[in-house]
Write an enzyme that holds these catalytic residues in place. Structure first.
Site, PDB file in Angstrom:
ATOM      1  N   ASP A  30      42.057  43.593 106.218  1.00 26.67           N
ATOM      2  CA  ASP A  30      42.334  42.954 107.507  1.00 26.67           C
ATOM      3  C   ASP A  30      43.152  41.681 107.278  1.00 26.67           C
ATOM      4  O   ASP A  30      42.898  40.919 106.350  1.00 26.67           O
ATOM      5  CB  ASP A  30      41.011  42.628 108.224  1.00 26.67           C
ATOM      6  CG  ASP A  30      41.199  42.340 109.694  1.00 26.67           C
ATOM      7  OD1 ASP A  30      40.752  43.162 110.512  1.00 26.67           O
ATOM      8  OD2 ASP A  30      41.799  41.289 110.024  1.00 26.67           O
ATOM      9  N   ILE A  31      44.110  41.441 108.152  1.00 28.29           N
ATOM     10  CA  ILE A  31      45.002  40.277 108.016  1.00 28.29           C
ATOM     11  C   ILE A  31      44.255  38.969 108.301  1.00 28.29           C
ATOM     12  O   ILE A  31      44.695  37.899 107.858  1.00 28.29           O
ATOM     13  CB  ILE A  31      46.218  40.446 108.955  1.00 28.29           C
ATOM     14  CG1 ILE A  31      47.407  39.650 108.460  1.00 28.29           C
ATOM     15  CG2 ILE A  31      45.871  40.102 110.399  1.00 28.29           C
ATOM     16  CD1 ILE A  31      48.719  40.024 109.165  1.00 28.29           C
ATOM     17  N   ASN A  87      34.822  48.665 117.287  1.00 28.64           N
ATOM     18  CA  ASN A  87      34.864  47.995 118.580  1.00 28.64           C
ATOM     19  C   ASN A  87      35.595  48.901 119.568  1.00 28.64           C
ATOM     20  O   ASN A  87      36.644  49.464 119.232  1.00 28.64           O
ATOM     21  CB  ASN A  87      35.607  46.663 118.473  1.00 28.64           C
ATOM     22  CG  ASN A  87      34.870  45.668 117.594  1.00 28.64           C
ATOM     23  OD1 ASN A  87      33.652  45.617 117.597  1.00 28.64           O
ATOM     24  ND2 ASN A  87      35.608  44.885 116.823  1.00 28.64           N
ATOM     25  N   GLY A  93      35.684  43.711 122.162  1.00 32.42           N
ATOM     26  CA  GLY A  93      36.663  42.982 121.368  1.00 32.42           C
ATOM     27  C   GLY A  93      37.736  43.840 120.727  1.00 32.42           C
ATOM     28  O   GLY A  93      38.409  43.387 119.798  1.00 32.42           O
ATOM     29  N   GLN A  94      37.922  45.080 121.209  1.00 38.00           N
ATOM     30  CA  GLN A  94      38.990  45.899 120.634  1.00 38.00           C
ATOM     31  C   GLN A  94      40.347  45.326 121.034  1.00 38.00           C
ATOM     32  O   GLN A  94      40.618  45.117 122.222  1.00 38.00           O
ATOM     33  CB  GLN A  94      38.885  47.362 121.096  1.00 38.00           C
ATOM     34  CG  GLN A  94      39.914  48.256 120.397  1.00 38.00           C
ATOM     35  CD  GLN A  94      39.775  49.737 120.764  1.00 38.00           C
ATOM     36  OE1 GLN A  94      38.989  50.109 121.642  1.00 38.00           O
ATOM     37  NE2 GLN A  94      40.536  50.569 120.077  1.00 38.00           N
ATOM     38  N   HIS A 100      39.730  52.259 114.474  1.00 37.85           N
ATOM     39  CA  HIS A 100      39.584  51.670 113.136  1.00 37.85           C
ATOM     40  C   HIS A 100      38.139  51.290 112.909  1.00 37.85           C
ATOM     41  O   HIS A 100      37.475  50.760 113.798  1.00 37.85           O
ATOM     42  CB  HIS A 100      40.498  50.453 112.951  1.00 37.85           C
ATOM     43  CG  HIS A 100      40.432  49.446 114.061  1.00 37.85           C
ATOM     44  ND1 HIS A 100      41.092  49.622 115.260  1.00 37.85           N
ATOM     45  CD2 HIS A 100      39.782  48.270 114.165  1.00 37.85           C
ATOM     46  CE1 HIS A 100      40.853  48.586 116.044  1.00 37.85           C
ATOM     47  NE2 HIS A 100      40.048  47.752 115.407  1.00 37.85           N
ATOM     48  N   LEU A 101      37.683  51.559 111.707  1.00 36.51           N
ATOM     49  CA  LEU A 101      36.328  51.197 111.292  1.00 36.51           C
ATOM     50  C   LEU A 101      36.431  49.931 110.454  1.00 36.51           C
ATOM     51  O   LEU A 101      37.040  49.929 109.383  1.00 36.51           O
ATOM     52  CB  LEU A 101      35.723  52.348 110.475  1.00 36.51           C
ATOM     53  CG  LEU A 101      34.313  52.145 109.931  1.00 36.51           C
ATOM     54  CD1 LEU A 101      33.322  51.793 111.019  1.00 36.51           C
ATOM     55  CD2 LEU A 101      33.861  53.397 109.187  1.00 36.51           C
ATOM     56  N   HIS A 102      35.848  48.838 110.972  1.00 39.19           N
ATOM     57  CA  HIS A 102      35.792  47.601 110.192  1.00 39.19           C
ATOM     58  C   HIS A 102      34.745  47.775 109.092  1.00 39.19           C
ATOM     59  O   HIS A 102      33.608  48.196 109.363  1.00 39.19           O
ATOM     60  CB  HIS A 102      35.324  46.432 111.068  1.00 39.19           C
ATOM     61  CG  HIS A 102      36.298  45.981 112.105  1.00 39.19           C
ATOM     62  ND1 HIS A 102      37.161  44.915 111.917  1.00 39.19           N
ATOM     63  CD2 HIS A 102      36.549  46.439 113.357  1.00 39.19           C
ATOM     64  CE1 HIS A 102      37.887  44.737 113.019  1.00 39.19           C
ATOM     65  NE2 HIS A 102      37.527  45.645 113.910  1.00 39.19           N
TER      66      HIS A 102
HETATM   67  P1  5GP Z   1      39.728  44.975 116.777  1.00 39.48           P
HETATM   68  O1  5GP Z   1      39.728  43.586 117.359  1.00 39.48           O
HETATM   69  O2  5GP Z   1      40.679  45.885 117.547  1.00 39.48           O
HETATM   70  O3  5GP Z   1      38.386  45.593 116.566  1.00 39.48           O
HETATM   71  O4  5GP Z   1      40.316  44.823 115.313  1.00 39.48           O
HETATM   72  C1  5GP Z   1      41.658  44.727 115.037  1.00 39.48           C
HETATM   73  C2  5GP Z   1      41.778  44.102 113.671  1.00 39.48           C
HETATM   74  O5  5GP Z   1      43.100  44.287 113.201  1.00 39.48           O
HETATM   75  C3  5GP Z   1      41.515  42.597 113.674  1.00 39.48           C
HETATM   76  O6  5GP Z   1      40.421  42.304 112.814  1.00 39.48           O
HETATM   77  C4  5GP Z   1      42.828  41.995 113.196  1.00 39.48           C
HETATM   78  O7  5GP Z   1      42.655  40.883 112.360  1.00 39.48           O
HETATM   79  C5  5GP Z   1      43.483  43.149 112.469  1.00 39.48           C
HETATM   80  N1  5GP Z   1      44.926  43.120 112.494  1.00 39.48           N
HETATM   81  C6  5GP Z   1      45.713  42.873 113.576  1.00 39.48           C
HETATM   82  N2  5GP Z   1      47.005  42.951 113.218  1.00 39.48           N
HETATM   83  C7  5GP Z   1      47.029  43.256 111.889  1.00 39.48           C
HETATM   84  C8  5GP Z   1      48.100  43.463 110.951  1.00 39.48           C
HETATM   85  O8  5GP Z   1      49.287  43.396 111.266  1.00 39.48           O
HETATM   86  N3  5GP Z   1      47.737  43.751 109.669  1.00 39.48           N
HETATM   87  C9  5GP Z   1      46.447  43.847 109.286  1.00 39.48           C
HETATM   88  N4  5GP Z   1      46.202  44.125 108.003  1.00 39.48           N
HETATM   89  N5  5GP Z   1      45.413  43.651 110.149  1.00 39.48           N
HETATM   90  C10 5GP Z   1      45.718  43.367 111.435  1.00 39.48           C
END
Ligand code: 5GP
Ligand code: ZN
Length: 114
Positions: A30-31, A87, A93-94, A100-102
């Protein structure tokens, strides 16, 4: 879904720190990591969210979960513990609408989550 951020990462149009790849799955760091290990396990086929899953996806989702456990184990967190989270939609918080699975590990996590 050519403009989807994670589809672009799959096509290597956007760089990512890849931790696992096969013909069906990709996992990358994750970034904005929320733990010492914070990877995202995604299917290469675009699916918006858990709400879009069908019975035909059961095997794919099983692979995602088993892969997350394998990555956690490979990085030494299998016994210590890890958290794995999907999420779905705004209140959860999606922010990226490609399933995607964190996978988070390396610190203690509270329950219930915030
Ligand atoms: P969500 O909030 O949809 O459950 O998770 C999305 C995740 O994607 C977040 O934790 C966010 O930091 C990560 N993310 C968003 N943009 C990028 C990116 O360009 N590269 C990577 N590696 N992660 C990203
Ligand atoms: Zn996508």
């Amino acid at each position: 879904m050519s403009d989807c951020l994670f589809c672009r990462i799959i096509r290597k149009e956007i760089p990512a720190s890849i931790v696992y790849e096969d013909d069906r799955l990709l996992a990358f760091n994750d970034i904005n990591p929320q733990a010492p290990l914070h990877a995202l396990v995604i299917p290469k086929r675009h699916i918006d969210s858990l709400n879009a899953l069908t019975a035909e996806d059961d095997g794919l989702v099983g692979e995602m979960i088993r892969r997350a456990a394998a990555i956690a184990r490979d990085k030494g967190f299998g016994d210590r513990g890890f958290r794995s989270v999907f999420n779905t939609n705004a209140e959860a918080g999606q922010t990226v609408f490609h399933i995607h699975l964190h996978l988070l590990a390396g610190r203690g996590f509270t329950w219930p989550p915030g």
